[in-house]
Design a protein around this motif. Structure first.
Motif, PDB file in Angstrom:
ATOM      1  N   GLU A  81       0.868  -1.491   0.269  1.00  0.00           N
ATOM      2  CA  GLU A  81       0.292   0.082  -0.304  1.00  0.00           C
ATOM      3  C   GLU A  81       0.994   1.469  -0.180  1.00  0.00           C
ATOM      4  OE1 GLU A  81      -3.364  -0.718   2.330  1.00  0.00           O
ATOM      5  OE2 GLU A  81      -4.596   0.856   1.310  1.00  0.00           O
ATOM      6  N   ASP A  82       2.049   1.221   0.923  1.00  0.00           N
ATOM      7  CA  ASP A  82       2.855   2.641   1.264  1.00  0.00           C
ATOM      8  C   ASP A  82       3.273   2.447  -0.410  1.00  0.00           C
ATOM      9  OD1 ASP A  82       4.680   0.117   1.365  1.00  0.00           O
ATOM     10  OD2 ASP A  82       4.764   1.423   3.647  1.00  0.00           O
ATOM     11  N   ARG A  83       3.618   2.026  -1.109  1.00  0.00           N
ATOM     12  CA  ARG A  83       3.945   2.316  -2.903  1.00  0.00           C
ATOM     13  C   ARG A  83       3.789   2.872  -3.503  1.00  0.00           C
ATOM     14  NH1 ARG A  83       7.861  -1.400  -4.772  1.00  0.00           N
ATOM     15  NH2 ARG A  83       8.140  -0.446  -6.089  1.00  0.00           N
ATOM     16  N   VAL A  84       2.203   2.508  -3.627  1.00  0.00           N
ATOM     17  CA  VAL A  84       1.452   2.915  -4.504  1.00  0.00           C
ATOM     18  C   VAL A  84       2.042   4.213  -5.342  1.00  0.00           C
ATOM     19  CG1 VAL A  84      -1.241   3.147  -5.417  1.00  0.00           C
ATOM     20  CG2 VAL A  84      -0.557   1.318  -4.106  1.00  0.00           C
ATOM     21  N   GLU A  85       2.093   5.008  -4.831  1.00  0.00           N
ATOM     22  CA  GLU A  85       2.200   6.950  -5.776  1.00  0.00           C
ATOM     23  C   GLU A  85       3.664   6.033  -6.761  1.00  0.00           C
ATOM     24  OE1 GLU A  85       1.883  10.752  -3.608  1.00  0.00           O
ATOM     25  OE2 GLU A  85       0.923   9.399  -2.782  1.00  0.00           O
ATOM     26  N   GLU A  86       4.737   5.586  -5.653  1.00  0.00           N
ATOM     27  CA  GLU A  86       6.288   5.794  -6.323  1.00  0.00           C
ATOM     28  C   GLU A  86       5.782   4.626  -7.401  1.00  0.00           C
ATOM     29  OE1 GLU A  86       8.322   3.004  -4.085  1.00  0.00           O
ATOM     30  OE2 GLU A  86       9.771   2.913  -5.990  1.00  0.00           O
ATOM     31  N   VAL A  87       4.979   3.521  -6.975  1.00  0.00           N
ATOM     32  CA  VAL A  87       4.695   3.498  -8.743  1.00  0.00           C
ATOM     33  C   VAL A  87       4.426   3.454 -10.111  1.00  0.00           C
ATOM     34  CG1 VAL A  87       3.277   0.612  -9.283  1.00  0.00           C
ATOM     35  CG2 VAL A  87       5.159   0.356  -7.566  1.00  0.00           C
ATOM     36  N   GLN A  88       3.382   4.792  -9.702  1.00  0.00           N
ATOM     37  CA  GLN A  88       2.769   5.114 -10.238  1.00  0.00           C
ATOM     38  C   GLN A  88       3.053   6.291 -11.107  1.00  0.00           C
ATOM     39  OE1 GLN A  88      -1.063   6.115  -7.816  1.00  0.00           O
ATOM     40  NE2 GLN A  88      -2.032   5.968 -10.251  1.00  0.00           N
ATOM     41  N   SER A  89       4.982   6.738 -10.259  1.00  0.00           N
ATOM     42  CA  SER A  89       5.640   7.547 -10.932  1.00  0.00           C
ATOM     43  C   SER A  89       5.825   7.156 -11.392  1.00  0.00           C
ATOM     44  CB  SER A  89       5.414   8.439 -10.160  1.00  0.00           C
ATOM     45  OG  SER A  89       6.372   8.152  -8.913  1.00  0.00           O
ATOM     46  N   ARG A  90       6.834   5.799 -11.216  1.00  0.00           N
ATOM     47  CA  ARG A  90       7.891   5.192 -11.729  1.00  0.00           C
ATOM     48  C   ARG A  90       7.868   4.014 -12.939  1.00  0.00           C
ATOM     49  NH1 ARG A  90      12.756   2.989  -8.427  1.00  0.00           N
ATOM     50  NH2 ARG A  90      12.941   0.981  -9.880  1.00  0.00           N
ATOM     51  N   TYR A  91       7.108   3.727 -13.787  1.00  0.00           N
ATOM     52  CA  TYR A  91       6.242   2.804 -14.169  1.00  0.00           C
ATOM     53  C   TYR A  91       4.501   3.708 -14.989  1.00  0.00           C
ATOM     54  CZ  TYR A  91       8.886  -0.313 -11.804  1.00  0.00           C
ATOM     55  OH  TYR A  91       9.800  -1.349 -10.843  1.00  0.00           O
ATOM     56  N   LEU A  92       4.805   2.900 -16.277  1.00  0.00           N
ATOM     57  CA  LEU A  92       2.757   3.688 -16.947  1.00  0.00           C
ATOM     58  C   LEU A  92       2.225   2.202 -16.395  1.00  0.00           C
ATOM     59  CD1 LEU A  92       1.792   5.261 -19.170  1.00  0.00           C
ATOM     60  CD2 LEU A  92       2.725   3.614 -20.615  1.00  0.00           C
ATOM     61  N   VAL A  93       1.431   2.733 -15.238  1.00  0.00           N
ATOM     62  CA  VAL A  93       0.251   1.977 -14.821  1.00  0.00           C
ATOM     63  C   VAL A  93      -0.560   1.925 -15.592  1.00  0.00           C
ATOM     64  CG1 VAL A  93      -0.740   1.280 -12.897  1.00  0.00           C
ATOM     65  CG2 VAL A  93       1.981   2.351 -12.714  1.00  0.00           C
ATOM     66  N   GLY A  94      -2.015   0.789 -15.474  1.00  0.00           N
ATOM     67  CA  GLY A  94      -3.071   1.328 -16.683  1.00  0.00           C
ATOM     68  C   GLY A  94      -4.183   1.171 -15.647  1.00  0.00           C
ATOM     69  N   ASN A  95      -3.838   0.355 -14.749  1.00  0.00           N
ATOM     70  CA  ASN A  95      -4.684  -0.234 -13.909  1.00  0.00           C
ATOM     71  C   ASN A  95      -4.653  -0.869 -12.637  1.00  0.00           C
ATOM     72  OD1 ASN A  95      -7.799  -0.771 -13.462  1.00  0.00           O
ATOM     73  ND2 ASN A  95      -7.956  -3.210 -13.299  1.00  0.00           N
ATOM     74  N   ILE A  96      -4.778  -0.464 -11.469  1.00  0.00           N
ATOM     75  CA  ILE A  96      -4.839  -0.730  -9.972  1.00  0.00           C
ATOM     76  C   ILE A  96      -6.016  -1.731  -8.651  1.00  0.00           C
ATOM     77  CG2 ILE A  96      -3.481   0.031  -7.370  1.00  0.00           C
ATOM     78  CD1 ILE A  96      -2.394   2.069  -9.269  1.00  0.00           C
ATOM     79  N   ARG A  97      -5.761  -3.257  -9.176  1.00  0.00           N
ATOM     80  CA  ARG A  97      -6.830  -3.395  -8.218  1.00  0.00           C
ATOM     81  C   ARG A  97      -6.288  -4.555  -7.216  1.00  0.00           C
ATOM     82  NH1 ARG A  97      -6.513  -9.207  -9.116  1.00  0.00           N
ATOM     83  NH2 ARG A  97      -4.577  -9.663 -10.033  1.00  0.00           N
ATOM     84  N   LYS A  98      -7.564  -4.596  -6.039  1.00  0.00           N
ATOM     85  CA  LYS A  98      -7.232  -5.003  -5.573  1.00  0.00           C
ATOM     86  C   LYS A  98      -7.983  -6.856  -5.533  1.00  0.00           C
ATOM     87  CE  LYS A  98      -6.853  -2.219  -1.411  1.00  0.00           C
ATOM     88  NZ  LYS A  98      -7.984  -1.577   0.417  1.00  0.00           N
ATOM     89  N   ASP A  99      -7.165  -8.043  -5.227  1.00  0.00           N
ATOM     90  CA  ASP A  99      -7.406  -9.232  -5.161  1.00  0.00           C
ATOM     91  C   ASP A  99      -8.339  -9.467  -3.422  1.00  0.00           C
ATOM     92  OD1 ASP A  99      -5.639  -9.922  -3.120  1.00  0.00           O
ATOM     93  OD2 ASP A  99      -4.932 -10.795  -4.720  1.00  0.00           O
ATOM     94  N   GLU A 100      -8.948 -10.187  -3.996  1.00  0.00           N
ATOM     95  CA  GLU A 100      -9.955 -11.039  -2.781  1.00  0.00           C
ATOM     96  C   GLU A 100      -8.989 -11.361  -1.482  1.00  0.00           C
ATOM     97  OE1 GLU A 100      -8.291 -14.074  -5.065  1.00  0.00           O
ATOM     98  OE2 GLU A 100      -9.918 -12.458  -5.581  1.00  0.00           O
ATOM     99  N   THR A 101      -7.951 -11.112  -1.095  1.00  0.00           N
ATOM    100  CA  THR A 101      -7.241 -10.802   0.034  1.00  0.00           C
ATOM    101  C   THR A 101      -6.724  -9.573   0.999  1.00  0.00           C
ATOM    102  OG1 THR A 101      -4.647 -12.039  -1.350  1.00  0.00           O
ATOM    103  CG2 THR A 101      -6.616 -13.804  -0.336  1.00  0.00           C
ATOM    104  N   ASP A 102      -7.336  -8.562  -0.426  1.00  0.00           N
ATOM    105  CA  ASP A 102      -6.527  -7.447  -0.315  1.00  0.00           C
ATOM    106  C   ASP A 102      -5.559  -6.435  -0.525  1.00  0.00           C
ATOM    107  OD1 ASP A 102      -9.086  -6.218   0.739  1.00  0.00           O
ATOM    108  OD2 ASP A 102      -8.809  -6.421   2.543  1.00  0.00           O
ATOM    109  N   ARG A 103      -4.825  -7.461  -0.916  1.00  0.00           N
ATOM    110  CA  ARG A 103      -3.821  -7.239  -2.222  1.00  0.00           C
ATOM    111  C   ARG A 103      -3.713  -6.241  -3.835  1.00  0.00           C
ATOM    112  NH1 ARG A 103       0.104 -12.544  -3.024  1.00  0.00           N
ATOM    113  NH2 ARG A 103      -1.813 -13.245  -3.564  1.00  0.00           N
TER     114      ARG A 103
END
Ligand code: ATP
Ligand code: MG
Length: 296
Positions: A233-255
């Motif tokens: 969770e604490d890297r979501v923002e960083e990942v978005q600026s680092r990569y071209l991100v299409g979609n972000i989803r949570k799976d059934e175990t909240d990952r």
């Protein structure tokens, strides 16, 4: 029939909206895809002679459109991007009015209005005022006016704009049905409008045609470029600026899983290659900003 578009170029003042647009089209649906301001409407206005090009020509089976004159215009059906409808007109009156502009006799107009209305499933609403219609009904009537007279070339500028998903799908299926033996050019910036119905996708970027390919070939080009990575969770923002991100989803175990597009597999935990979609192609093609990580 073959429609050949050669070197169409158009500038508004110093702004070049279309640059040497060249393509050869035969019957089937062509999706004209590109972001706002890419030049889609400009191309369509030139094709329908609502705007003159600075350069270039259009040929039908090898004959230039300016030689064909009225015969060329008779081949065209056009649904502009922005079209006002007189709210006090009934659909029937509006369609008769357009049939008149297309030069049809009264009896031919009667036949054509009935045929076009049936085609878009609007027969029973023809005598209602346009002001009472839903957005989807208005779009259907605008498609009906475009198909009056069975034009061989149908030009639809964002026919699904402003519609809810169900109406979008209905209009999409309708367009697919009326595409037999015709050249249909459909402009949109919504991938799903053309993903399943287009024979080829024409990608327009800053006024330039950058590719003309079958959807399957576009997907093929993206193979090995789309991945899913698991993101704390604490890297979501960083990942978005680092990569071209299409979609972000949570799976059934909240990952949290991020869909990442790039030329190399990201060096991240549990990165796995996934099947590309046309949405990925669009993002990859039209993303302006190069992510810092340089993964593109
Ligand atoms: N009449 C005009 N005068 C000046 N500039 C214009 C005019 N029409 C369009 N443009 C500019 O030309 C470029 C292409 O516009 P166009 O409307 O063809 O794009 P589009 O791909 O249809 O965009 P959208 O998805 O928003 O409909 C844009 O930069 C736009 O601002
Ligand atoms: Mg437009």
């Amino acid at each position: 029939m073959e429609l050949r578009i050669e070197n169409l170029t158009k500038a508004y003042g110093r702004k070049v909206a279309l640059r040497n647009f060249t393509a050869t089209l035969s019957s089937g649906i062509y999706g004209l895809l590109g972001p706002n301001g890419a030049g889609k409407s400009t191309m369509m206005k030139i094709l329908t002679e609502n705007l003159s090009a600075d350069k270039g020509q259009i040929l039908v089976d090898g004959i230039p459109s300016d030689k064909l004159g009225a015969d060329y215009r008779a081949l065209l059906g056009y649904m502009p991007q922005q079209q006002g409808l007189y709210p006090h007109f009934t659909a029937r009156r509006f369609l008769y009015y357009i049939a008149g502009l297309k030069g049809m006799t009264k009896s031919r107009a009667t036949e054509e209005v009935e045929r076009a209305a049936a085609m878009v499933n609007m027969t029973e609403y023809l005598d209602k005022r346009l002001g009472t219609y839903s957005g989807g009904m208005k779009q259907r009537i605008l498609i009906a006016q475009a198909v009056l007279g069975s034009p061989k070339i149908l030009i639809l500028d964002e026919p699904t704009a402003g519609l809810d998903p169900k109406e979008r799908i209905r209009i999409r299926n309708l367009i697919s049905q009326i595409s037999m033996d015709r050249i249909v050019i459909l402009a949109t910036h919504v991938v799903s409008d053309v993903e399943y119905i287009a024979k080829e996708i024409l990608m327009l970027k800053d006024g330039c045609l950058i590719s003309q390919l079958r959807p399957s070939a576009l997907l093929q080009q993206m193979k090995g470029k789309v991945f899913e990575i698991c993101v704390p969770e604490d890297r979501v923002e960083e990942v978005q600026s680092r990569y071209l991100v299409g979609n972000i989803r949570k799976d059934e175990t909240d990952r949290i899983w991020a869909r990442v597009i790039g030329n190399q597999k990201p060096n991240e935990a549990q990165a796995q290659e996934v099947m590309p979609t046309l949405e990925d192609v669009y993002l990859y093609t039209f993303e302006e900003r190069m992510p810092e990580g340089g993964s593109l």
